[in-house]
Design a protein around this motif. Structure first.
Motif, PDB file in Angstrom:
ATOM      1  N   SER A   1      56.179  35.959  52.849  1.00 58.89           N
ATOM      2  CA  SER A   1      57.139  35.391  51.904  1.00 58.89           C
ATOM      3  C   SER A   1      57.055  36.089  50.547  1.00 58.89           C
ATOM      4  O   SER A   1      55.986  36.485  50.098  1.00 58.89           O
TER       5      SER A   1
ATOM      6  N   ASP B   1      62.004  31.407  49.736  1.00 52.27           N
ATOM      7  CA  ASP B   1      62.837  32.480  50.268  1.00 52.27           C
ATOM      8  C   ASP B   1      64.076  31.916  50.962  1.00 52.27           C
ATOM      9  O   ASP B   1      64.005  30.901  51.665  1.00 52.27           O
TER      10      ASP B   1
ATOM     11  N   LEU C   1      66.982  39.158  52.527  1.00 54.88           N
ATOM     12  CA  LEU C   1      66.453  38.239  51.523  1.00 54.88           C
ATOM     13  C   LEU C   1      67.439  38.113  50.366  1.00 54.88           C
ATOM     14  O   LEU C   1      67.888  39.115  49.807  1.00 54.88           O
TER      15      LEU C   1
END
Length: 227
Positions: free
Chosen positions: A104, A160, A211
């Motif tokens: 993460s 995230d 992301l």
């Protein structure tokens, strides 16, 4: 008579004109208009405007001494690295980094006394929930930070956000906002048959994906109307 009246009013006029007020102990108190009140707030943005690693260290020490558990907001990669460099490895503090998925980028820290024996797996399960939003037409939606803020979510409670394809997104969130996201996001998102559900124990976010930037974006109202 006029002289007497003027003399009686004169001291009162001086009191009204004085910019300061005297207490019975002759302590000078500034007028209310000269006091600046500062309010600390958590902004709706991906990284905190008020991040201070010294404050987090003090929070960690207090938690360890009180045998309690404190949890930070989700921090961006740079902020999290500063906290890790300062606290990880200390014998007097348990500083457990959790992020809801392997590798993460945005993460938070569970701070407590090391003798409480809290391990990474239990800290992860207690303080991170992974939601999966499916059947979403992301091409017709606003950026994820904007959509989350629009339903009242504080971005400091979001980790995230990973888009796996054009219709599926995984979101790591604070358990406190899980119900809000599950209930309100389907009304905000565009698509048919939208579902927002939490991953079951043993399930995880797949590798890869895109992301998302967690900074609010200024949107063109004209393009929004065309959707």
């Amino acid at each position: 008579f006029m002289m007497l009246r003027t003399n009686l009013l004169h001291p009162l006029a001086l009191v009204v004109l004085l910019p300061l007020t005297l207490t019975s102990s002759f302590q000078i108190i500034p007028p209310a208009s000269s006091i600046v009140w500062k309010t600390r707030r958590t902004p709706n943005r991906g990284s905190s405007l008020f991040f201070n690693v010294d404050d987090i260290e003090s929070q960690a020490v207090a938690a360890a001494e009180a045998w309690s558990v404190e949890v930070t907001a989700f921090l961006d990669e740079k902020e999290a690295s500063l906290v890790a460099d300062r606290l990880e490895g200390r014998a007097d503090i348990a500083c457990i980094r959790v992020g809801g998925r392997s590798g993460s980028v945005r993460s938070r820290f569970v701070l407590t006394n090391p003798d409480l024996g809290i391990d990474s797996a239990s800290a992860e399960a207690e303080h991170c929930v992974v939601l999966c939003a499916e059947n979403v037409d992301l091409g017709r939606c606003d950026p994820w930070p904007n959509m989350l803020v629009s339903i009242g979510v504080d971005l400091s409670k979001v980790g995230d956000v990973v888009v796996m394809n054009g219709s599926t997104t995984y979101l790591v969130v604070d358990p406190e906002i899980q119900k809000t996201c599950s209930r309100l996001l389907p009304k905000q998102l565009v698509g048919t048959g939208i579902t927002v559900t939490a991953l079951m124990p043993g399930e995880s976010v797949p590798d890869g994906g895109d992301l998302q930037d967690m900074e609010l974006q200024r949107l063109d109202k004209r393009s929004q109307k065309k959707r």
